[in-house]
Design an enzyme around this catalytic site. Structure first.
Site, PDB file in Angstrom:
ATOM      1  N   TYR A  49     -18.751  29.787  36.725  1.00 60.10           N
ATOM      2  CA  TYR A  49     -19.376  30.810  36.034  1.00 60.10           C
ATOM      3  C   TYR A  49     -20.374  30.069  35.105  1.00 60.10           C
ATOM      4  CZ  TYR A  49     -19.800  34.635  32.684  1.00 60.10           C
ATOM      5  OH  TYR A  49     -20.263  35.607  31.879  1.00 60.10           O
TER       6      TYR A  49
ATOM      7  N   GLY B 133     -20.063  48.233  35.609  1.00 62.82           N
ATOM      8  CA  GLY B 133     -19.063  47.260  34.650  1.00 62.82           C
ATOM      9  C   GLY B 133     -19.068  47.714  33.462  1.00 62.82           C
ATOM     10  N   PHE B 134     -18.509  46.902  32.665  1.00 66.08           N
ATOM     11  CA  PHE B 134     -18.478  47.566  31.122  1.00 66.08           C
ATOM     12  C   PHE B 134     -19.490  47.491  30.386  1.00 66.08           C
ATOM     13  CE2 PHE B 134     -17.589  44.963  27.101  1.00 66.08           C
ATOM     14  CZ  PHE B 134     -17.391  46.306  26.009  1.00 66.08           C
TER      15      PHE B 134
ATOM     16  N   LYS C   7     -22.809  32.911  43.755  1.00 64.58           N
ATOM     17  CA  LYS C   7     -23.922  33.386  44.526  1.00 64.58           C
ATOM     18  C   LYS C   7     -24.714  34.538  43.876  1.00 64.58           C
ATOM     19  CE  LYS C   7     -22.970  34.726  49.077  1.00 64.58           C
ATOM     20  NZ  LYS C   7     -22.158  34.926  49.977  1.00 64.58           N
TER      21      LYS C   7
ATOM     22  N   GLY D 261     -16.625  46.248  39.216  1.00 61.17           N
ATOM     23  CA  GLY D 261     -17.150  47.333  38.550  1.00 61.17           C
ATOM     24  C   GLY D 261     -16.308  48.567  39.090  1.00 61.17           C
TER      25      GLY D 261
ATOM     26  N   THR E   4     -17.934  40.447  23.838  1.00 60.51           N
ATOM     27  CA  THR E   4     -18.497  41.654  23.423  1.00 60.51           C
ATOM     28  C   THR E   4     -16.970  42.685  23.736  1.00 60.51           C
ATOM     29  OG1 THR E   4     -20.596  41.385  23.899  1.00 60.51           O
ATOM     30  CG2 THR E   4     -19.923  43.579  23.884  1.00 60.51           C
TER      31      THR E   4
ATOM     32  N   GLY F  11     -37.584  37.946  42.546  1.00 65.85           N
ATOM     33  CA  GLY F  11     -38.592  38.429  43.645  1.00 65.85           C
ATOM     34  C   GLY F  11     -39.063  39.712  43.632  1.00 65.85           C
TER      35      GLY F  11
ATOM     36  N   SER G 275     -22.470  39.989  37.586  1.00 64.45           N
ATOM     37  CA  SER G 275     -21.402  38.929  37.525  1.00 64.45           C
ATOM     38  C   SER G 275     -20.116  39.242  37.145  1.00 64.45           C
ATOM     39  CB  SER G 275     -21.928  37.880  36.797  1.00 64.45           C
ATOM     40  OG  SER G 275     -21.158  36.674  36.867  1.00 64.45           O
TER      41      SER G 275
ATOM     42  N   LYS H 151     -41.209  40.321  40.539  1.00 67.95           N
ATOM     43  CA  LYS H 151     -42.427  39.765  40.732  1.00 67.95           C
ATOM     44  C   LYS H 151     -43.122  40.842  41.577  1.00 67.95           C
ATOM     45  CE  LYS H 151     -44.890  35.737  42.842  1.00 67.95           C
ATOM     46  NZ  LYS H 151     -45.238  36.513  44.186  1.00 67.95           N
TER      47      LYS H 151
END
Length: 328
Positions: free
Chosen positions: A146, A11-12, A92, A37, A176, A103, A76, A106
């Protein structure tokens, strides 16, 4: 050599982060499912030994072999056109995707940073917006998919920090701009520049007196890097506090492009924020950071980038066909 995993890498903003970490001497693993993307944003990195790319959807189980020191979750949809067409995928990636990557962090004992957003403030009743403001968000409105995805991201990230002791960072990113933005994705700058380059009138929603604050991508990336390397675990606004009305900005675009388009007005979309300006006192204090690039200088570079695109790209109504993802 330390390793960083960056989701949303094609993406950007994600692609500029890949550049930054390569320049800082990291091994970079870029991950993206390419719904919004574009691999062309990363082509210049493919030849490098210290860069790998995984074509993967983070809402599915995420596995990366070997040691990972840092994880930046920047995957996203980020523009209104995107998240209104793929609302469930947007939710999602903010929920399941964030859970999967926490996860992984971690498991790897990696420092984790999420790309939150100024949209967590909704249509703010406090101005400028401080990190202590809880926001004014319509959870069931069209933008809620969003806004709430990002608010959930913050909540689950802090839960992992408190419950598991995970080393986490939360960046609240304000508008941005810069090279590699997509034309016609619904955001103000590419929309205005695209209309000007095509000889179309510039579309302003509402009366144009709503405000935005635009941060050049070079400044944004530096702020994000400093936040990641800091010891601060609560949300931090990263943006440019120089506020401008949309109407005045449209006039700036007409002057910049040397075109003679008129400004036309359309109805303001539901829940569109009327004011947006970050209070960056915390970033100044904690990170020693503030924007350096003026809007005039940043917009010149951005305009030159859009001007270099092909006529085919310039006249595309949308960058992607989302039809196969709508029921995701």
């Amino acid at each position: 050599m330390k390793t960083v995993l960056i989701t949303g890498a094609a993406g950007f903003l994600g692609s500029h982060l890949c550049d930054k970490f390569i320049a800082e001497g990291f091994k970079v693993i870029g991950m993206d499912n390419l719904i919004t993307g574009d691999k062309r944003n990363l082509e210049h990195l493919f030849k490098l030994e210290q860069f790998d790319f995984y074509h993967h959807d983070v809402t599915k189980f995420v596995h990366v072999a070997g040691k990972v020191d840092y994880i930046l979750h920047f995957a996203s949809p980020a523009s209104p056109i995107d998240y209104l067409k793929i609302p469930i995928q947007t939710l999602k990636v903010g929920s399941l995707g964030t859970h999967n990557l926490l996860g992984l962090a971690k498991e790897k004992d990696a420092r984790f940073m999420i790309a939150s957003t100024s949209e967590v403030y909704g249509d703010p009743q406090v101005h400028p917006q401080k990190e202590t403001y809880y926001g004014n968000v319509n959870t069931i409105g069209p933008r809620g998919v969003y806004d709430e995805a990002k608010r959930f991201q913050e909540s689950i990230t802090m839960a992992y920090h408190r419950f598991h002791g995970l080393d986490t960072r939360i960046a609240r990113i304000f508008n941005t701009y810069g090279p590699r933005m997509r034309l016609n994705d619904g955001r103000v700058i590419p929309a205005f520049i695209g209309q000007a380059l095509r000889g179309e009138d510039l579309t302003v929603f509402g009366d144009g007196l709503q405000t935005r604050s635009f941060c050049y991508v070079q400044d944004q990336v530096e702020g994000l890097y400093r936040l990641l390397m800091s010891d601060y675990t609560k949300p931090v606004n990263i943006g440019n506090p120089e506020e401008i009305t949309i109407l005045d900005f449209a006039k700036e675009i007409i002057k910049l492009t040397g075109t003679e388009q008129k400004i036309i007005y359309k109805e303001l979309p539901k829940d569109d924020p009327l004011q947006r300006e970050p209070d960056i006192s915390l970033a100044r204090k904690i990170l020693g950071w503030e924007p350096k690039v003026s809007r005039a200088d940043g917009m010149k570079v951005t305009y030159d980038y859009f001007k270099s695109l092909s006529k085919e790209e310039l006249h595309k109504s949308e960058h992607k066909d989302f039809s196969k993802h709508i029921r995701a």
